[in-house]
Design an enzyme around this catalytic site. Structure first.
Site, PDB file in Angstrom:
ATOM      1  N   VAL A 185      17.469   3.478  -9.643  1.00  0.00           N
ATOM      2  CA  VAL A 185      17.374   1.477  -9.890  1.00  0.00           C
ATOM      3  C   VAL A 185      17.378   1.161 -11.568  1.00  0.00           C
ATOM      4  O   VAL A 185      18.140   0.469 -11.690  1.00  0.00           O
ATOM      5  CB  VAL A 185      17.066   1.268  -9.014  1.00  0.00           C
ATOM      6  CG1 VAL A 185      17.333  -0.006  -8.639  1.00  0.00           C
ATOM      7  CG2 VAL A 185      16.829   1.540  -7.220  1.00  0.00           C
ATOM      8  N   CYS A 211       2.049   5.036  -9.595  1.00  0.00           N
ATOM      9  CA  CYS A 211       3.461   5.249 -10.557  1.00  0.00           C
ATOM     10  C   CYS A 211       2.547   6.542 -11.828  1.00  0.00           C
ATOM     11  O   CYS A 211       3.231   7.350 -12.146  1.00  0.00           O
ATOM     12  CB  CYS A 211       3.715   4.381 -11.509  1.00  0.00           C
ATOM     13  SG  CYS A 211       3.078   3.475 -12.244  1.00  0.00           S
ATOM     14  N   GLY A 261      10.397   0.304 -11.073  1.00  0.00           N
ATOM     15  CA  GLY A 261      10.464   0.529 -10.482  1.00  0.00           C
ATOM     16  C   GLY A 261      11.321   1.918 -10.458  1.00  0.00           C
ATOM     17  O   GLY A 261      10.719   2.716 -11.091  1.00  0.00           O
ATOM     18  N   SER A 262      12.497   2.441  -9.718  1.00  0.00           N
ATOM     19  CA  SER A 262      12.788   4.085  -9.654  1.00  0.00           C
ATOM     20  C   SER A 262      13.693   4.465 -11.408  1.00  0.00           C
ATOM     21  O   SER A 262      14.290   3.185 -11.549  1.00  0.00           O
ATOM     22  CB  SER A 262      13.387   4.846  -8.690  1.00  0.00           C
ATOM     23  OG  SER A 262      14.473   3.971  -8.573  1.00  0.00           O
ATOM     24  N   PRO A 263      13.423   5.643 -11.664  1.00  0.00           N
ATOM     25  CA  PRO A 263      14.844   5.981 -12.639  1.00  0.00           C
ATOM     26  C   PRO A 263      16.553   5.276 -12.183  1.00  0.00           C
ATOM     27  O   PRO A 263      17.410   5.118 -13.312  1.00  0.00           O
ATOM     28  CB  PRO A 263      14.659   7.557 -13.267  1.00  0.00           C
ATOM     29  CG  PRO A 263      13.024   6.960 -12.523  1.00  0.00           C
ATOM     30  CD  PRO A 263      12.655   7.180 -11.375  1.00  0.00           C
ATOM     31  N   GLU A 300      10.087   0.158 -16.442  1.00  0.00           N
ATOM     32  CA  GLU A 300       8.740   0.686 -15.647  1.00  0.00           C
ATOM     33  C   GLU A 300       9.252   1.862 -15.296  1.00  0.00           C
ATOM     34  O   GLU A 300       9.396   0.659 -14.340  1.00  0.00           O
ATOM     35  CB  GLU A 300       8.235  -0.151 -15.851  1.00  0.00           C
ATOM     36  CG  GLU A 300       7.067  -1.725 -16.827  1.00  0.00           C
ATOM     37  CD  GLU A 300       6.533  -0.386 -18.553  1.00  0.00           C
ATOM     38  OE1 GLU A 300       6.393   0.956 -18.153  1.00  0.00           O
ATOM     39  OE2 GLU A 300       6.524  -0.590 -19.661  1.00  0.00           O
TER      40      GLU A 300
END
Length: 495
Positions: free
Chosen positions: A218, A270, A214-216, A236
């Site tokens: 979260v 991504c 996911g996102s940095p 990741e």
């Protein structure tokens, strides 16, 4: 957003543990589920090679037998073209399954290591052991791949697993929740559905390993939750992946590969190239080549192409559309809110301070920033967070290696985009803000395995062992040093 938090992966009794436990005031609804999987793991059944093989083969059958429902689900979620679904969500996952099946016996073997003089008669090895009960949290952009590829590694390593697919891709989530458990051992696998509230409750439990995509932003929340239990994890994440285009490149080939990488899955990848760095002269030559590639791939009206996906949600559509004011729209720029359509778009003359350069774009929009030379490009890249991927297009191999040596990123590609992830022999993972740890093929097996250091000695030869016991002496020190010491090998210097 689905916030029900139902648990299709059932415990051995077949009861809905999540709902049963939620009746207890103040109790986390997933305590019973985690406990039931831990009980299954403690029986040792997942450690057996036969169990691991049977589960991997069952996962392969799921991909074969449910191919059409998977294609339909992703068409419903984001109008993802069947070609892209089959390549990225089915073929790549099946490759992981088959590679694991082909190599599992060798991966599971003890790895014998070098010994010193004292332990020459002993046995020293590394044993790869499963962590126990692991949690895999997937992302919406590749909702099958980003759950099942780590699942292959977790199963191969002998773990019990809870998977949490993204609720944003509701149709794909439904397949994973309702169909996948019928293929796998429900004593050892569970699927949890729901949104952020359910994920937060899930993370309150103690797991033996957590794998998050996911996102940095979260990712930091997940890492904080893991820290409360000292749980190891893989993150990741993502970031803004730079792409430097040198002046002497074959610009039509560059454009073809840039457009493919930026527009695959409507740019919701991504590792897609997030922005281009090149000279002003190269920008003017690259723009018509990019326009030609877009037309060749998607026709004069990409909105009508069956090979171009849509943005996943209204929220993401609004976010990406707001970025179109950066620089000048040189190509594309058309949008349709009802369809969540954003045309393949190239933004020229973008400034580093503009909105398109402040966040990962995650859409079919490619900004171009002009720099005078490769030195400035490298400096620009190094001033920013380290990305998940980095690309360079250049005919000069020395220039390619210079960019490789003077920058840092999770992965690196020269003269193409995203293709590094098709090689099962390469690890996939970020560095710094783009992630922690890696996976794919044996790297996945190692990620989900504890490498246990083992030394098996006999109870004999106590005279030799006595050299390390008190009372100490200079003589003992000399003998022990000789037995344990590693000496530097000789070197030869040419003058």
């Amino acid at each position: 957003m689905d916030t029900k938090g139902d648990i299709p992966g059932k415990a051995p009794t077949g009861s809905d543990i999540g709902k049963m436990d939620s009746k207890a005031a103040g109790m986390n609804p997933y305590v019973g589920l985690v406990s039931s999987l831990r009980a299954a793991w403690l029986t040792g059944k997942t450690r057996a090679a036969e169990h691991r093989v049977s589960q991997l083969e069952a996962l392969r059958r799921f991909l074969d037998e449910k191919k059409q429902p998977i294609l339909d689900a992703m068409a419903s979620d984001m109008r993802k073209p069947p070609f892209e679904v089959e390549l990225s969500e089915i073929v790549l996952v099946k490759n992981e399954v088959n590679y694991a099946l082909n190599n599992l016996s060798s991966w599971m073997k003890d790895e014998f290591v070098e010994k010193n003089l004292v332990t020459q008669l002993d046995t020293a090895f590394i044993r790869k052991e499963p962590y126990g009960v692991v949690l895999i949290i997937g992302a919406w952009n590749y909702p099958l791949n980003l759950i099942l590829v780590p699942l292959v590694g977790a199963i191969a390593a002998g773990n019990c697993v809870i998977i949490k697919p993204s609720e944003i891709c509701s149709s794909t989530e439904k397949i994973l929740a309702e169909t996948l458990p019928s293929y796998l051992d429900n004593d050892c696998l569970a699927v949890v559905t729901g949104g952020p509230a359910e994920t937060t409750q899930l993370l309150e439990n103690k797991f033996d390993y957590i794998f998050f995509t996911g996102s940095p932003q979260v990712g930091k929340i997940v890492m904080a939750a893991a820290a409360k239990h000292l749980t190891p994890l893989t993150l990741e994440l993502g970031g803004k992946n730079p792409c430097y285009v040198a002046d002497e490149s074959d610009l039509q080939n560059v454009a073809n590969r840039l457009v493919w990488g930026r527009c695959f899955n409507a740019g919701q990848t991504c590792i897609a190239p997030d922005y281009v760095l090149c000279s002003a002269e190269t920008q003017e030559k690259l723009l018509p080549a990019l326009r030609q590639a877009i037309t060749q791939f998607f026709g004069p009206e990409p909105r009508e192409s069956p090979d171009f996906a849509r943005i996943i949600s209204d929220k993401q559509f609004q976010r990406i559309r707001a970025l179109l004011g950066s620089g000048r729209v040189a190509i594309g720029g058309q949008t349709d809110e009802r369809e969540r359509y954003i045309a393949p778009t190239v933004l020229a003359d973008v400034q580093p301070s503009e909105p398109a350069m402040q966040e990962e774009i995650f859409g079919p929009v490619l900004p171009i920033i002009t720099v005078p030379n490769v030195d400035e490009a490298i400096a620009f890249i190094n001033r920013r967070e380290r990305p998940l991927a980095m690309y360079v297009f250049a005919s000069d191999s020395k220039l390619v290696h210079r960019v490789l040596e003077q920058t840092s990123s999770g992965g690196f590609g020269a003269n193409d985009t995203m293709m590094q992830t098709t090689l099962i022999s390469l690890p996939f993972g970020g560095i710094g803000n783009s992630g922690l740890g890696s996976y794919h093929s044996k790297f996945s097996f190692d990620t989900f395995s504890h490498h246990r250091a083992c030394l098996l000695r006999s109870l004999g030869l106590e005279t030799v062992n006595a050299l390390r016991y008190p009372p100490y002496s200079e003589r003992k020190m000399g003998l022990v040093t000789s037995a344990f010491e590693i000496k530097r090998k000789g070197t030869c210097t040419l003058l």
